[in-house]
Design a protein around this motif. Structure first.
Motif, short mmCIF file in Angstrom:
data_model
loop_
_atom_site.label_atom_id
_atom_site.label_comp_id
_atom_site.label_asym_id
_atom_site.label_seq_id
_atom_site.Cartn_x
_atom_site.Cartn_y
_atom_site.Cartn_z
N ASN A 97 0.82 -1.22 0.00
CA ASN A 97 0.00 0.00 0.00
C ASN A 97 0.85 1.26 0.00
N GLY A 98 1.90 1.27 -0.81
CA GLY A 98 2.75 2.45 -0.93
C GLY A 98 3.89 2.52 0.07
N CYS A 99 3.93 1.62 1.03
CA CYS A 99 5.04 1.57 1.99
C CYS A 99 6.07 0.58 1.43
N ILE A 100 7.25 1.08 1.11
CA ILE A 100 8.30 0.27 0.49
C ILE A 100 9.27 -0.25 1.55
N VAL A 101 9.48 -1.58 1.54
CA VAL A 101 10.43 -2.22 2.44
C VAL A 101 11.41 -2.99 1.57
N ARG A 102 12.70 -2.91 1.91
CA ARG A 102 13.73 -3.60 1.13
C ARG A 102 14.55 -4.51 2.02
N ASP A 103 14.98 -5.63 1.44
CA ASP A 103 15.90 -6.54 2.10
C ASP A 103 16.93 -6.96 1.06
N THR A 104 18.17 -7.16 1.49
CA THR A 104 19.27 -7.42 0.56
C THR A 104 19.95 -8.74 0.89
N VAL A 105 20.35 -9.47 -0.14
CA VAL A 105 21.14 -10.69 0.02
C VAL A 105 22.19 -10.72 -1.09
N VAL A 106 23.39 -11.16 -0.73
CA VAL A 106 24.46 -11.30 -1.71
C VAL A 106 24.67 -12.79 -1.97
N VAL A 107 24.67 -13.14 -3.25
CA VAL A 107 25.01 -14.50 -3.66
C VAL A 107 26.39 -14.43 -4.30
N GLN A 108 27.35 -15.04 -3.62
CA GLN A 108 28.73 -14.99 -4.08
C GLN A 108 29.08 -16.32 -4.75
N VAL A 109 29.53 -16.23 -5.99
CA VAL A 109 29.95 -17.41 -6.73
C VAL A 109 31.45 -17.59 -6.51
N LEU A 110 31.81 -18.73 -5.95
CA LEU A 110 33.23 -19.00 -5.68
C LEU A 110 34.01 -19.16 -6.96
N ASN A 111 35.26 -18.78 -6.93
CA ASN A 111 36.15 -18.94 -8.06
C ASN A 111 36.37 -20.44 -8.30
N ALA A 112 36.20 -20.87 -9.53
CA ALA A 112 36.34 -22.29 -9.85
C ALA A 112 37.75 -22.79 -9.54
N ASP A 113 38.74 -21.91 -9.53
CA ASP A 113 40.14 -22.30 -9.27
C ASP A 113 40.50 -22.20 -7.80
N ALA A 114 39.59 -21.77 -6.95
CA ALA A 114 39.90 -21.58 -5.53
C ALA A 114 40.31 -22.90 -4.90
N GLY A 115 41.41 -22.88 -4.20
CA GLY A 115 41.88 -24.06 -3.49
C GLY A 115 42.66 -25.04 -4.34
N ASN A 116 42.92 -24.69 -5.59
CA ASN A 116 43.68 -25.59 -6.47
C ASN A 116 45.11 -25.12 -6.63
N ASP A 117 45.76 -24.81 -5.52
CA ASP A 117 47.15 -24.33 -5.59
C ASP A 117 48.11 -25.47 -5.78
#
Length: 75
Positions: free
Chosen positions: A55-75
């Motif tokens: 009814n005209g009252c705006i509410v916002r919520d935020t979420v971050v979806v982080q995609v890991l690097n495919a090479d992470a941990g392959n040292d």
């Protein structure tokens, strides 16, 4: 929320107890952009904002979806 490349994250909000209209912004890679709970499978890290208009009252919520690097941990 962390996901592997090609993964799916369930995203949602405590706003689910509120009536009104929902909209995920941006709606890239979101399965249902008008649901308070949905899945997303972005190909890179995204910050999603769930906007609820009650009814005209705006509410916002935020979420971050982080995609890991495919090479992470392959040292």
């Amino acid at each position: 929320t962390l996901i592997c490349p090609g993964g799916v994250a369930t995203i949602g909000s405590l706003l689910n107890d509120v009536n009104g209209n929902y909209l995920w912004q941006p709606n890239n890679f979101v399965f249902c952009d008008t649901c308070f709970y949905t899945n997303a499978n972005p190909d890179s890290t995204y910050e999603y904002v769930l906007v609820n208009n009650l009814n005209g009252c705006i509410v916002r919520d935020t979420v971050v979806v982080q995609v890991l690097n495919a090479d992470a941990g392959n040292d």
